[in-house]
Every structure is written in C-alpha cells, then in structure tokens.
Motif scaffolding. Structure first.
Motif, PDB file in Angstrom:
ATOM      1  N   LEU A 165      25.276 -27.839 -36.306  1.00 51.32           N
ATOM      2  CA  LEU A 165      25.811 -27.574 -35.290  1.00 51.32           C
ATOM      3  C   LEU A 165      24.919 -27.722 -34.183  1.00 51.32           C
ATOM      4  CD1 LEU A 165      29.402 -26.913 -34.881  1.00 51.32           C
ATOM      5  CD2 LEU A 165      28.747 -29.166 -35.004  1.00 51.32           C
ATOM      6  N   TRP A 166      24.934 -27.800 -33.194  1.00 50.24           N
ATOM      7  CA  TRP A 166      23.360 -27.394 -32.997  1.00 50.24           C
ATOM      8  C   TRP A 166      23.423 -26.743 -31.390  1.00 50.24           C
ATOM      9  CZ3 TRP A 166      18.321 -28.602 -34.077  1.00 50.24           C
ATOM     10  CH2 TRP A 166      17.913 -29.668 -35.007  1.00 50.24           C
ATOM     11  N   ARG A 167      23.056 -25.181 -31.273  1.00 48.71           N
ATOM     12  CA  ARG A 167      23.401 -24.432 -29.604  1.00 48.71           C
ATOM     13  C   ARG A 167      22.427 -24.956 -29.378  1.00 48.71           C
ATOM     14  NH1 ARG A 167      20.989 -20.052 -26.379  1.00 48.71           N
ATOM     15  NH2 ARG A 167      22.579 -18.966 -26.602  1.00 48.71           N
ATOM     16  N   TYR A 168      22.698 -25.435 -27.635  1.00 52.62           N
ATOM     17  CA  TYR A 168      21.676 -25.859 -27.362  1.00 52.62           C
ATOM     18  C   TYR A 168      21.541 -25.235 -25.386  1.00 52.62           C
ATOM     19  CZ  TYR A 168      19.134 -30.225 -24.576  1.00 52.62           C
ATOM     20  OH  TYR A 168      18.208 -31.032 -23.928  1.00 52.62           O
ATOM     21  N   GLU A 169      20.608 -24.827 -25.050  1.00 57.87           N
ATOM     22  CA  GLU A 169      20.658 -24.280 -24.182  1.00 57.87           C
ATOM     23  C   GLU A 169      19.077 -24.670 -22.594  1.00 57.87           C
ATOM     24  OE1 GLU A 169      19.164 -19.674 -23.813  1.00 57.87           O
ATOM     25  OE2 GLU A 169      17.680 -20.872 -23.340  1.00 57.87           O
ATOM     26  N   LEU A 170      19.581 -24.922 -22.613  1.00 58.97           N
ATOM     27  CA  LEU A 170      19.197 -25.787 -20.238  1.00 58.97           C
ATOM     28  C   LEU A 170      18.468 -24.414 -20.149  1.00 58.97           C
ATOM     29  CD1 LEU A 170      21.445 -27.595 -21.533  1.00 58.97           C
ATOM     30  CD2 LEU A 170      20.517 -29.543 -20.185  1.00 58.97           C
ATOM     31  N   ALA A 171      17.513 -24.069 -19.574  1.00 60.04           N
ATOM     32  CA  ALA A 171      17.305 -23.436 -18.427  1.00 60.04           C
ATOM     33  C   ALA A 171      16.283 -23.776 -17.105  1.00 60.04           C
ATOM     34  CB  ALA A 171      17.014 -22.254 -19.417  1.00 60.04           C
ATOM     35  N   PRO A 172      16.896 -23.834 -16.083  1.00 57.07           N
ATOM     36  CA  PRO A 172      16.023 -24.113 -14.963  1.00 57.07           C
ATOM     37  C   PRO A 172      15.279 -23.216 -15.005  1.00 57.07           C
ATOM     38  CG  PRO A 172      18.433 -22.999 -14.641  1.00 57.07           C
ATOM     39  CD  PRO A 172      18.300 -23.209 -15.623  1.00 57.07           C
ATOM     40  N   ALA A 173      14.111 -23.559 -14.119  1.00 59.06           N
ATOM     41  CA  ALA A 173      12.669 -22.660 -13.066  1.00 59.06           C
ATOM     42  C   ALA A 173      13.243 -21.911 -12.899  1.00 59.06           C
ATOM     43  CB  ALA A 173      12.672 -23.540 -12.151  1.00 59.06           C
ATOM     44  N   SER A 174      14.927 -21.997 -12.191  1.00 58.00           N
ATOM     45  CA  SER A 174      15.453 -20.938 -11.267  1.00 58.00           C
ATOM     46  C   SER A 174      16.729 -20.609 -11.763  1.00 58.00           C
ATOM     47  CB  SER A 174      15.078 -20.288 -10.428  1.00 58.00           C
ATOM     48  OG  SER A 174      15.787 -21.485  -9.753  1.00 58.00           O
ATOM     49  N   GLY A 175      17.603 -19.564 -11.868  1.00 60.23           N
ATOM     50  CA  GLY A 175      18.877 -19.884 -11.746  1.00 60.23           C
ATOM     51  C   GLY A 175      19.219 -19.191 -13.559  1.00 60.23           C
ATOM     52  N   ALA A 176      20.830 -18.961 -13.287  1.00 63.88           N
ATOM     53  CA  ALA A 176      21.360 -19.392 -14.892  1.00 63.88           C
ATOM     54  C   ALA A 176      21.116 -20.794 -15.626  1.00 63.88           C
ATOM     55  CB  ALA A 176      22.879 -18.647 -15.077  1.00 63.88           C
ATOM     56  N   PRO A 177      21.284 -19.874 -17.371  1.00 66.92           N
ATOM     57  CA  PRO A 177      21.172 -21.337 -17.965  1.00 66.92           C
ATOM     58  C   PRO A 177      22.529 -21.902 -17.739  1.00 66.92           C
ATOM     59  CG  PRO A 177      20.781 -19.853 -19.302  1.00 66.92           C
ATOM     60  CD  PRO A 177      20.357 -19.154 -17.708  1.00 66.92           C
ATOM     61  N   THR A 178      22.680 -23.521 -18.720  1.00 66.18           N
ATOM     62  CA  THR A 178      24.009 -24.094 -18.928  1.00 66.18           C
ATOM     63  C   THR A 178      23.542 -24.159 -20.729  1.00 66.18           C
ATOM     64  OG1 THR A 178      24.173 -24.982 -17.136  1.00 66.18           O
ATOM     65  CG2 THR A 178      25.001 -26.050 -19.052  1.00 66.18           C
ATOM     66  N   ILE A 179      24.743 -23.275 -21.433  1.00 71.42           N
ATOM     67  CA  ILE A 179      24.478 -22.970 -22.766  1.00 71.42           C
ATOM     68  C   ILE A 179      25.932 -23.974 -23.669  1.00 71.42           C
ATOM     69  CG2 ILE A 179      23.777 -21.496 -25.121  1.00 71.42           C
ATOM     70  CD1 ILE A 179      23.346 -19.404 -23.309  1.00 71.42           C
ATOM     71  N   GLY A 180      25.475 -25.163 -24.203  1.00 73.00           N
ATOM     72  CA  GLY A 180      26.383 -25.253 -24.933  1.00 73.00           C
ATOM     73  C   GLY A 180      26.282 -25.986 -26.528  1.00 73.00           C
TER      74      GLY A 180
ATOM     75  N   LEU B 103      30.596 -16.774 -29.599  1.00 73.55           N
ATOM     76  CA  LEU B 103      30.234 -17.266 -30.477  1.00 73.55           C
ATOM     77  C   LEU B 103      28.856 -18.144 -30.391  1.00 73.55           C
ATOM     78  CD1 LEU B 103      32.835 -18.928 -32.730  1.00 73.55           C
ATOM     79  CD2 LEU B 103      31.558 -17.173 -33.202  1.00 73.55           C
ATOM     80  N   THR B 104      28.732 -18.151 -29.454  1.00 74.74           N
ATOM     81  CA  THR B 104      27.976 -18.753 -28.831  1.00 74.74           C
ATOM     82  C   THR B 104      26.791 -17.723 -28.480  1.00 74.74           C
ATOM     83  OG1 THR B 104      28.956 -20.746 -27.618  1.00 74.74           O
ATOM     84  CG2 THR B 104      26.646 -20.241 -26.641  1.00 74.74           C
ATOM     85  N   ALA B 105      27.391 -16.858 -27.425  1.00 71.60           N
ATOM     86  CA  ALA B 105      26.867 -15.562 -26.878  1.00 71.60           C
ATOM     87  C   ALA B 105      25.388 -14.954 -27.726  1.00 71.60           C
ATOM     88  CB  ALA B 105      27.325 -14.240 -26.038  1.00 71.60           C
ATOM     89  N   ALA B 106      26.374 -15.295 -29.714  1.00 65.37           N
ATOM     90  CA  ALA B 106      25.838 -13.703 -30.602  1.00 65.37           C
ATOM     91  C   ALA B 106      25.026 -14.925 -31.426  1.00 65.37           C
ATOM     92  CB  ALA B 106      27.372 -13.959 -31.814  1.00 65.37           C
ATOM     93  N   THR B 107      24.409 -16.062 -31.063  1.00 66.03           N
ATOM     94  CA  THR B 107      23.403 -16.996 -31.542  1.00 66.03           C
ATOM     95  C   THR B 107      22.180 -17.202 -30.760  1.00 66.03           C
ATOM     96  OG1 THR B 107      24.670 -19.178 -30.648  1.00 66.03           O
ATOM     97  CG2 THR B 107      25.079 -18.038 -32.980  1.00 66.03           C
ATOM     98  N   GLY B 108      21.406 -17.522 -31.616  1.00 67.22           N
ATOM     99  CA  GLY B 108      20.423 -17.843 -30.456  1.00 67.22           C
ATOM    100  C   GLY B 108      18.724 -16.942 -30.058  1.00 67.22           C
ATOM    101  N   ALA B 109      19.370 -15.888 -30.737  1.00 70.13           N
ATOM    102  CA  ALA B 109      18.224 -14.261 -30.996  1.00 70.13           C
ATOM    103  C   ALA B 109      17.096 -15.587 -31.828  1.00 70.13           C
ATOM    104  CB  ALA B 109      19.005 -13.408 -31.746  1.00 70.13           C
TER     105      ALA B 109
ATOM    106  N   LEU C  95      16.433 -25.680 -28.558  1.00 67.04           N
ATOM    107  CA  LEU C  95      17.618 -26.044 -28.952  1.00 67.04           C
ATOM    108  C   LEU C  95      17.520 -25.336 -31.063  1.00 67.04           C
ATOM    109  CD1 LEU C  95      16.637 -28.913 -28.242  1.00 67.04           C
ATOM    110  CD2 LEU C  95      18.694 -30.018 -29.566  1.00 67.04           C
ATOM    111  N   TRP C  96      18.953 -24.558 -31.275  1.00 66.58           N
ATOM    112  CA  TRP C  96      19.254 -24.573 -32.660  1.00 66.58           C
ATOM    113  C   TRP C  96      19.753 -25.437 -33.997  1.00 66.58           C
ATOM    114  CZ3 TRP C  96      18.732 -21.400 -27.812  1.00 66.58           C
ATOM    115  CH2 TRP C  96      17.848 -20.937 -28.117  1.00 66.58           C
ATOM    116  N   ARG C  97      19.452 -25.368 -35.056  1.00 75.82           N
ATOM    117  CA  ARG C  97      19.948 -26.081 -35.663  1.00 75.82           C
ATOM    118  C   ARG C  97      21.311 -24.846 -36.476  1.00 75.82           C
ATOM    119  NH1 ARG C  97      16.625 -27.620 -38.989  1.00 75.82           N
ATOM    120  NH2 ARG C  97      16.162 -29.685 -38.388  1.00 75.82           N
TER     121      ARG C  97
END
Length: 436
Positions: free
Chosen positions: A111-126, A182-188, A205-207
């Motif tokens: 699975l791929w953890r996918y973070e979309l971070a705009p220039a301002s504001g909170a990121p979307t993570i899925g 689980l989402t919060a615990a990944t991506g380090a 993106l993290w594989r």
C-alpha cells in the motif's frame, strides 16, 4: 488479532475491500523528473495543457491518459472507432516504455501512504490501494454524481487496451480511529516518491510492504464505507471492464482519504452557457428568481466572485459575462417546482440541482450535454470560456462534504461534474497493472 493481509475481508463484505498491489512507477523518480512526467487528472487537462505536458518530456504520462492520435488515424466511422484507435496508441506506448525500462514494477505488493500538502493549511493524508469493485447492491462504494456515457466509454477503452489503472480514483471513507492511528504512525522515514505540482501542492508517497501493517489497515478499512470523491467515470469504466475470474480486473486503483478532518475539501464546479448573452440569461432568470446587479470595479470581477462565494446561505447564483456580475436569489415556487419532488430531500436542497433543473434545462432550455453546457473548475477558467464562446457563466457555491455524503447515502446522484474535491492526487506517480 490476525495480522496478515491474507486475512483481508472478502469482496462481498459490507465495507471496503482494500488490497496491496504491485505498482508501476517511473524508474527515475528524482523529484525534477517526476515534475516533468506527471500530470493533473485527465479531465483537468485542456487541449493546450496536453500539448505543453507532452512537450515537457517524451515520457509524460499524458501520452497514456490522453493519447494523441493523428487526425487521419483517428478518423473512423464513429466515436468508438476513434476511442479504440486512441487507446491502442496508449497501449503501444505503454508496452514500449516497459520494454525500455522507463517504468518498472515493484517486486512485492504494498500500500502507499500518500500525503498532499498545500502551500498553506493542513495536509491531506490517505492510502493508495487496490479496492475491490463492490457487487451489485453493495453500499461499500457510493457514487454521488451522474456520468456521461461517452466519457465512460473512453476510459473503458483505455482499460481494455492497456490492462492498467493509469490514475487513481479518490474515495472519502468513514473516519476510523485505527486507520488514523496507523496513518499517524507512518511517514517518519524519507518518502519513496516526492514532487511539487504547479499549484504548490507537495506530493509525498511512502511504499509500505510490511504485511502486519498492511493487514491491520485493510481490516480497519473493511469497517468503513466510502463516497466517490473523484473519478466517477473511471469507476464506471472499471465496472464495465470487470471480467469474472480475473482478479486484477475486479479492482480499481484508489486513493482513500477520511471524510472530515485530514481529508479532502470540496469546491464547486461552475457552468458556462456558450452563445447565451447575459441580458437574455438574466431576463429569463428574472421569471423565477430575484435579480440584483453587483458593482464591479474595472478588472475586479474575480474579487467580486470571491467575496460572493463566501456570502449568506440560501440558493444563490452569480451570472457574469466577464464584465458584469448579476446575483440570482430567492427562487420562486414556480422555479422550485421544476425540481423533481420524488427525489430525496438531501438532493432537492442542493444548489447545483436547482441550477440544473430550474435554470439550465428549465428557463434557459439547454440540453445537459458537454457541448451545450461547459464546465469550469474555477472562476478564471469560467471567464476564459465566456470570452472564447461569447456566453454567460453560472457560478455556484461549494457544497459541504456532509451534503455530498448525504446525497450518496440517500441513493441519489448529483448532476455530472457537480463537485471538485481538492487537493488532487498527481497522475503518473503510481500506476496499477492488472497482474495481481
């Protein structure tokens, strides 16, 4: 608690059936290269934009999602022949890229953890995964918009020819505490893929191939249902494409994000009526709504539209020809009566439904097809189309994610191209071949 992805729920589960998959990615995934070869989703790419993307790199993904066919080659007895020719070109291009090593397939599913971070504001993570296509009558994946058959046919032709999900659909799922944890615990760790798009959104993106983690995620997501946030035509094409006994063809590549905090935001998609002048549009609208001209300073139409979009509640629209701005409000009973009364209340309350039934097909007597009613994903695009087509733009306010979910859960469909969920995943970062 079992901990392997082999314990994922069966396809007839009432929730989502998400599976790891072996991804296709560009062999060269240096950020600068990914910026040159990636693209927005196919339906956001204009003809001029397609040419710019194709010129940026000989391996830009737009050559697969919007393959260019020579005019002679593309001429056929009907639309289906042209779509098949285009799809065949995409398939031959994909085969060449695979043989040349431009794209490479992962050795193991993940699975791929996918973070979309705009220039301002909170990121979307899925999470990117292969989502099993629900059986008939299932409520696991709910659409909320109508589709246009020719667009579905075009995406189906690409699936048939390439045997690959070239870009993901987007699903907004019920919030789940375990998925969030689980989402919060990944991506380090450093991401596998990273690129910034022209809008300033950073895609990382993290594989993830650890079977314990992917197993926990798939079981947690099996408790959730989802609404299609983006990709109704691709979802419908995938269902049409499905073949019994071919596992890879019974799933669709999807980005799954939570509904609410940490998830996507919704913007309106506007309408443009070619060859309808503002005076005529206003005169006909006046028979069903209150009309008020808004003051516009020279060159200030965008500012007027921005201020209007955050105004008071109620079914309110803004008409413009690029120079003037006219607000429509307080729909008369005669206009409201054009909205089908047998439909669910959540659907009848939507601005886009009144715009569609009351104004576009009602007072303005336009057929609802892409030639008679153009769509614009932002005000700038609407104004450009108005100038090019000598028409009038109908600007709408954004529905809330809760409104969209309520319509889907009521079993209703919004008019085609009613919502724009943002931010969007970048096309070309992860593909899914039908080999799993």
């Amino acid at each position: 608690m079992p901990s392997t992805s082999a314990d994922a729920p069966p396809p007839d589960s009432t929730g989502l059936d998400v599976r790891p998959f072996r991804a296709l990615i560009y062999r060269d995934h240096e950020p600068g290269h990914l910026a040159r070869v990636s693209s927005p989703a196919y339906d956001l790419v204009t003809a001029a934009g397609r040419d710019r993307l194709a010129a940026a790199d000989p391996h830009n993904i737009v050559r697969l999602i919007l393959p260019h066919v020579d005019p002679v080659q593309g001429q056929g007895p009907n639309r289906a022949a042209r779509q098949d020719a285009s799809a065949d070109l995409a398939a031959s291009t994909l085969r060449r890229w695979l043989s040349e090593g431009v794209l490479t397939e992962d050795p193991a599913p993940g699975l791929w953890r996918y973070e979309l971070a705009p220039a301002s504001g909170a990121p979307t993570i899925g999470w990117l995964g292969a989502v099993t296509l629900p059986s008939a009558g299932s409520f696991a994946v709910l659409p909320h918009e109508d589709t246009f058959a020719p667009a579905v046919d075009g995406r189906r032709a690409l699936l048939d020819a390439t045997g690959t999900d070239l870009e993901p659909i987007v699903l907004a799922h019920d919030p789940d505490d375990e998925v969030a944890a689980l989402t919060a615990a990944t991506g380090a760790q450093p991401p596998t893929l990273e690129v910034a798009d022209p809008d300033g959104v950073r895609h990382r993106l993290w594989r993830v191939t650890d079977p314990e983690l992917t197993g926990r995620l798939t079981r947690a997501l099996a408790r959730a249902r989802a609404v299609i946030a983006d990709g109704h035509h691709r979802f419908a094409a995938a269902r049409d494409h499905r073949r019994d006994g071919a596992a890879g063809r019974c799933a669709v590549l999807a980005l799954l994000t939570p509904m609410g905090p940490g998830g996507l935001r919704v913007r309106a998609i506007h309408r443009v009526l070619p060859d309808l002048d503002l005076e005529t549009a206003v005169a006909r609208a006046r028979t069903g709504m209150a009309v008020r001209e808004l003051p516009v300073a020279p060159g200030g139409l965008e500012a007027v539209a921005e201020e209007w979009s955050t105004g008071s509640a109620g079914q309110v629209f803004l008409l413009t020809d690029g120079e003037r701005a006219v607000e429509l409000s307080v729909p008369a009973p005669s206009l409201l009566a054009r909205v089908p009364t047998e439909a669910p209340a959540a659907w009848r309350r939507l601005d886009v439904v009144l715009a569609h039934h009351g104004l576009i097909t009602g007072l303005w007597e336009r057929a609802d097809d892409p030639a008679a009613v153009l769509v614009a994903h932002d005000v700038d695009e609407a104004l450009r189309l108005v100038a090019e087509r000598a028409g009038t733009a109908l600007l709408l306010r954004s529905p809330s994610p809760r409104d969209v979910a309520a319509v889907a859960r009521a079993g209703a469909r919004m008019p085609r191209k009613s919502t724009l969920f943002v931010p969007k995943p970048r096309t070309g970062l992860v593909l899914r071949p039908h080999t799993d």
